[in-house]
Design a protein around this motif. Structure first.
Motif, mmCIF file in Angstrom:
data_model
loop_
_atom_site.group_PDB
_atom_site.id
_atom_site.type_symbol
_atom_site.label_atom_id
_atom_site.label_comp_id
_atom_site.label_asym_id
_atom_site.label_seq_id
_atom_site.Cartn_x
_atom_site.Cartn_y
_atom_site.Cartn_z
ATOM 1 N N ASP A 127 66.801 -71.857 -28.968
ATOM 2 C CA ASP A 127 67.276 -70.880 -27.930
ATOM 3 C C ASP A 127 66.409 -69.537 -28.000
ATOM 4 O O ASP A 127 66.415 -68.611 -27.025
ATOM 5 C CB ASP A 127 68.887 -70.224 -28.124
ATOM 6 C CG ASP A 127 69.108 -69.601 -29.553
ATOM 7 O OD1 ASP A 127 68.182 -70.048 -30.273
ATOM 8 O OD2 ASP A 127 69.497 -68.372 -29.773
ATOM 9 N N ASP A 128 65.488 -69.550 -28.836
ATOM 10 C CA ASP A 128 64.297 -68.590 -28.791
ATOM 11 C C ASP A 128 63.010 -69.193 -28.161
ATOM 12 O O ASP A 128 62.508 -70.114 -28.560
ATOM 13 C CB ASP A 128 63.928 -68.223 -30.246
ATOM 14 C CG ASP A 128 62.974 -67.339 -30.244
ATOM 15 O OD1 ASP A 128 62.191 -66.980 -29.369
ATOM 16 O OD2 ASP A 128 62.610 -66.935 -31.569
ATOM 17 N N ILE A 183 60.342 -68.119 -27.660
ATOM 18 C CA ILE A 183 58.676 -67.932 -28.079
ATOM 19 C C ILE A 183 58.757 -69.096 -29.254
ATOM 20 O O ILE A 183 57.585 -69.603 -29.647
ATOM 21 C CB ILE A 183 58.847 -66.531 -28.576
ATOM 22 C CG1 ILE A 183 58.579 -65.565 -27.509
ATOM 23 C CG2 ILE A 183 57.595 -66.289 -29.926
ATOM 24 C CD1 ILE A 183 58.537 -64.146 -27.999
ATOM 25 N N ALA A 184 59.843 -69.096 -30.180
ATOM 26 C CA ALA A 184 59.709 -70.185 -31.172
ATOM 27 C C ALA A 184 59.560 -71.567 -30.750
ATOM 28 O O ALA A 184 58.840 -72.294 -31.088
ATOM 29 C CB ALA A 184 61.079 -70.201 -32.094
ATOM 30 N N GLU A 211 70.924 -72.231 -35.682
ATOM 31 C CA GLU A 211 72.074 -71.258 -34.671
ATOM 32 C C GLU A 211 71.440 -71.016 -33.366
ATOM 33 O O GLU A 211 70.504 -70.442 -32.962
ATOM 34 C CB GLU A 211 71.683 -69.799 -35.506
ATOM 35 C CG GLU A 211 72.228 -70.000 -36.899
ATOM 36 C CD GLU A 211 72.884 -68.513 -37.538
ATOM 37 O OE1 GLU A 211 73.032 -67.581 -36.577
ATOM 38 O OE2 GLU A 211 73.580 -68.650 -38.536
ATOM 39 N N THR A 248 65.297 -74.246 -39.480
ATOM 40 C CA THR A 248 66.194 -72.804 -39.455
ATOM 41 C C THR A 248 65.837 -71.878 -40.612
ATOM 42 O O THR A 248 65.135 -72.118 -41.396
ATOM 43 C CB THR A 248 67.479 -73.245 -39.677
ATOM 44 O OG1 THR A 248 68.603 -72.027 -39.843
ATOM 45 C CG2 THR A 248 67.746 -74.161 -40.976
ATOM 46 N N GLY A 249 66.009 -70.591 -40.527
ATOM 47 C CA GLY A 249 65.872 -69.823 -41.244
ATOM 48 C C GLY A 249 66.886 -69.675 -42.520
ATOM 49 O O GLY A 249 66.573 -69.143 -43.523
ATOM 50 N N ARG A 250 67.990 -70.440 -42.350
ATOM 51 C CA ARG A 250 68.838 -70.530 -43.433
ATOM 52 C C ARG A 250 68.279 -71.671 -44.164
ATOM 53 O O ARG A 250 68.790 -72.833 -43.763
ATOM 54 C CB ARG A 250 70.394 -70.743 -42.977
ATOM 55 C CG ARG A 250 70.864 -69.525 -41.966
ATOM 56 C CD ARG A 250 72.260 -69.523 -42.058
ATOM 57 N NE ARG A 250 72.777 -68.784 -40.652
ATOM 58 C CZ ARG A 250 72.816 -67.357 -40.966
ATOM 59 N NH1 ARG A 250 72.635 -66.736 -42.216
ATOM 60 N NH2 ARG A 250 73.382 -66.348 -40.149
ATOM 61 N N LYS A 271 62.399 -72.012 -41.355
ATOM 62 C CA LYS A 271 61.569 -71.297 -40.651
ATOM 63 C C LYS A 271 60.970 -70.202 -41.343
ATOM 64 O O LYS A 271 61.707 -69.463 -42.153
ATOM 65 C CB LYS A 271 62.507 -70.505 -39.492
ATOM 66 C CG LYS A 271 62.640 -71.414 -38.136
ATOM 67 C CD LYS A 271 63.377 -70.523 -37.217
ATOM 68 C CE LYS A 271 63.753 -71.271 -35.869
ATOM 69 N NZ LYS A 271 64.547 -70.417 -34.949
ATOM 70 N N PRO A 272 59.607 -69.592 -40.867
ATOM 71 C CA PRO A 272 58.662 -70.030 -39.958
ATOM 72 C C PRO A 272 58.066 -71.400 -40.581
ATOM 73 O O PRO A 272 57.867 -71.580 -41.696
ATOM 74 C CB PRO A 272 57.733 -68.818 -39.847
ATOM 75 C CG PRO A 272 57.811 -68.367 -41.171
ATOM 76 C CD PRO A 272 59.304 -68.630 -41.713
ATOM 77 N N PHE A 273 57.849 -72.277 -39.600
ATOM 78 C CA PHE A 273 57.512 -73.578 -39.901
ATOM 79 C C PHE A 273 55.801 -73.366 -40.263
ATOM 80 O O PHE A 273 55.293 -72.490 -39.543
ATOM 81 C CB PHE A 273 57.876 -74.532 -38.968
ATOM 82 C CG PHE A 273 56.601 -74.476 -37.522
ATOM 83 C CD1 PHE A 273 57.353 -73.716 -36.511
ATOM 84 C CD2 PHE A 273 55.538 -75.119 -37.651
ATOM 85 C CE1 PHE A 273 56.314 -73.464 -35.490
ATOM 86 C CE2 PHE A 273 54.705 -74.871 -36.373
ATOM 87 C CZ PHE A 273 55.176 -74.218 -35.276
ATOM 88 N N PRO A 326 52.460 -75.463 -39.666
ATOM 89 C CA PRO A 326 52.118 -76.607 -38.897
ATOM 90 C C PRO A 326 51.794 -77.778 -39.567
ATOM 91 O O PRO A 326 52.427 -78.889 -39.024
ATOM 92 C CB PRO A 326 50.867 -75.832 -38.286
ATOM 93 C CG PRO A 326 50.937 -74.365 -38.209
ATOM 94 C CD PRO A 326 51.875 -74.088 -39.346
ATOM 95 N N MET A 342 51.371 -65.322 -26.626
ATOM 96 C CA MET A 342 52.729 -65.284 -27.550
ATOM 97 C C MET A 342 53.130 -63.733 -27.779
ATOM 98 O O MET A 342 54.423 -63.473 -27.835
ATOM 99 C CB MET A 342 52.801 -66.242 -28.467
ATOM 100 C CG MET A 342 52.702 -67.721 -27.883
ATOM 101 S SD MET A 342 53.699 -68.209 -26.714
ATOM 102 C CE MET A 342 55.284 -68.292 -27.389
ATOM 103 N N ARG A 377 68.409 -63.865 -34.603
ATOM 104 C CA ARG A 377 67.407 -64.630 -33.967
ATOM 105 C C ARG A 377 66.140 -63.867 -33.739
ATOM 106 O O ARG A 377 65.193 -64.492 -33.425
ATOM 107 C CB ARG A 377 68.135 -64.834 -32.485
ATOM 108 C CG ARG A 377 67.230 -65.443 -31.501
ATOM 109 C CD ARG A 377 67.800 -65.496 -30.091
ATOM 110 N NE ARG A 377 66.926 -64.961 -28.913
ATOM 111 C CZ ARG A 377 67.133 -65.284 -28.028
ATOM 112 N NH1 ARG A 377 68.138 -65.859 -27.364
ATOM 113 N NH2 ARG A 377 66.303 -64.597 -26.888
ATOM 114 N N THR A 432 58.234 -66.327 -36.727
ATOM 115 C CA THR A 432 57.261 -67.061 -36.103
ATOM 116 C C THR A 432 56.023 -66.403 -35.643
ATOM 117 O O THR A 432 54.870 -66.971 -35.623
ATOM 118 C CB THR A 432 58.053 -67.556 -34.835
ATOM 119 O OG1 THR A 432 59.173 -68.349 -35.317
ATOM 120 C CG2 THR A 432 57.023 -68.449 -33.860
#
Lengths: 368, 122
Positions: free
Chosen positions: A15-16, A18-19, A60, A88-90, A110-112, A114, B31, B64, B71
């Motif tokens: 839902d983000d 940007i991510a 989430e 996820t961040g969790r 998160k954050p992943f 690459p 971004m 969020r 990110t």
């Protein structure tokens, strides 16, 4: 970085924006094309299209979170397996367990990173390739089988019978170091190839509606060797593909008999590979309980009696014991996977009290 | 909240951001601009939920924003957002607004970096 285009399409669910876009950009650099869904409901629609084999989803999200999305994907199923990675961040243990319990295949914090993401996706591709391999094997077997079983579910039942027998034997002490999960999966995947050598049998013999002459029967029996030799050549060229060795053994030996009167090599007893002995029972049970032009489908009990009588002569006595223990499950598989009567063919008849075949091979029933 | 070392560090971890954007500075800048353009609206929404006392919504929005900041390799904003998420159910409105205020200040720093351009950030 691997920029070679991959045929696998990936669905990114977050839902983000940007991510989601950042991940999509990284995927494109790795050679994957991707589509972004900004919520779980939209994602489910995309998944239903069957176009996406890998889903990378945030957990989430409003409306439908990643866990529920994962459950829905697993509940609905699809024509192929969907590999799900939760992002996820969790990343605490409880969250990871919850995600995996919902049917996720992998879990990335998160954050992943690459490079880590690329490796995780490759792991997913390997899993999907295994499924593709299974489908390819089955498709090839079906193609070969369609010449004389064009309406039947013969192969579907054979592999179910084989899995059933293997699962039972795996619980017996004497088989515990022979049959493990890989063995069971391999026999499930490769048993449909048992008659692939029939592609080398002329139509006039394979599709002959009446009884085969001795000469025709002799040609018919070549299918075991044709299939075995073909698969052996492939297995030798690709020794890393262990399942091919089993495929070869099944094709070559599923018409051998415990007493040595079978073909093509007249092997006896435990010289016959276990997988060949397992497929022998499965194949004969299915032939006995299926309609043929020269006989109706025998009822289950008659098939059980015939196989029981063949213990120690046609069949491995241990396998007959396992079969008798499982006979009601065989009946259930036959019942649930039955279909319209198979097309007329000469399978099974020549070995079944056929006057014009040698007595040594005509004493007990067997599919050809 | 943050140590002095963290405060002196650049608000945007340039190398991490560019690495996440697969080495593409134009992509990273695009971004980052998007983050800057949308962050104020996010903060306003968070402030409204704080003032309305909608604790689950505060936690969800903060979570969020934490993810977005991570990110974008903006660790101090992510840390503030994490704190807001953790304290959403327990702390008084004034404390939550204070955290939001700090996030807005950091956001100003991010905007300066974005306007300066990543290529000029050492």
């Amino acid at each position: 970085m691997n920029k070679q285009a991959s045929p696998i399409q990936i669905l990114v669910v977050d839902d983000d924006p940007i991510a989601a876009e950042t991940l999509s950009h990284a995927l494109s650099q790795f050679g994957y094309s991707s589509t972004i869904a900004l919520n779980g409901m939209d994602a489910l629609q995309y998944v239903r299209s069957g176009k996406y084999r890998i889903v990378i989803s945030d957990v989430e999200m409003p409306e439908m979170n990643g866990i529920d999305l994962c459950r829905e994907i697993r509940r609905r199923g699809s024509c192929g397996y969907t590999y799900v990675i939760l992002l996820t961040g969790r990343s605490d243990t409880a969250s990871v367990v919850k995600g995996l319990d919902a049917g996720a295949d992998d879990y990335i914090a998160k954050p992943f990173s690459p490079s880590e993401m690329q490796m995780r996706i490759r792991a997913g591709e390997r899993i999907l390739m295994l499924e593709s391999r299974d489908l390819m094997i089955f498709a090839l077997a079906k193609l070969a089988d369609s010449r004389d079983h064009d309406t039947g579910s013969h192969l579907d039942r054979i592999r179910e019978y084989c899995r059933l027998l293997s699962l039972e034997l795996a619980t017996w002490p004497e088989y515990q170091n022979k049959i493990d999960g890989i063995y069971i999966q391999s026999i499930y995947e490769t048993s449909p190839l048992h008659d692939i050598g029939k592609v080398g049998i002329p139509d006039r013999i394979l599709l002959k509606p009446g009884r085969l002459t001795e000469a025709e029967f002799s040609i018919m029996t070549q299918h075991a060797k044709i299939g075995g030799d073909t698969l052996q050549a492939v297995a030798e060229a690709h020794p890393e593909a262990v399942f091919l060795q089993m495929a070869y053994e099944i094709a070559m030996t599923h018409h051998e008999r415990w007493d040595g009167a079978g073909y093509p090599n007249g092997l006896a007893g435990e010289d016959i590979p276990l997988c060949g002995r397992i497929v022998a029972i499965a194949d004969v049970y299915d032939a006995l309980t299926s309609h043929r032009v020269y006989k109706p489908a025998y009822n289950h009990q008659k098939a059980v009696d015939i196989i029981s009588e063949g213990s120690g002569t046609h069949f491995d006595p241990n396998l007959v014991r396992a079969f008798l223990k499982l006979e009601s499950d065989f009946k259930e598989i036959k019942k649930s996977m039955n279909d319209t009567p198979e097309k007329e063919d000469s399978e099974f008849m020549p070995m079944f009290r056929c006057k014009d075949v040698p007595a040594a091979t005509a004493q007990t029933p067997q599919s050809v | 909240m943050n140590s002095s070392t963290e405060r002196s560090a650049p608000v945007v971890n340039r190398d991490e951001l560019i690495d996440r954007m697969m080495g593409s500075i134009p992509m990273a800048e695009r971004m980052l601009k998007r983050f800057v353009d949308t962050a104020n609206a996010d903060f306003d929404l968070m402030e409204s939920t704080v003032r309305l006392g909608d604790k689950p919504a505060i936690a969800s929005l903060a979570h969020r924003h934490k993810g977005t900041a991570q990110t974008m390799a903006i660790p101090r904003v992510a840390q503030c957002a994490a704190e807001l998420e953790q304290r959403a159910h327990t702390d008084p409105t004034s404390k939550l607004l204070a955290i939001l205020g700090e996030m807005r200040m950091l956001h100003d720093e991010v905007r300066q970096v974005q306007q300066l351009g990543l290529a000029n950030l050492i």
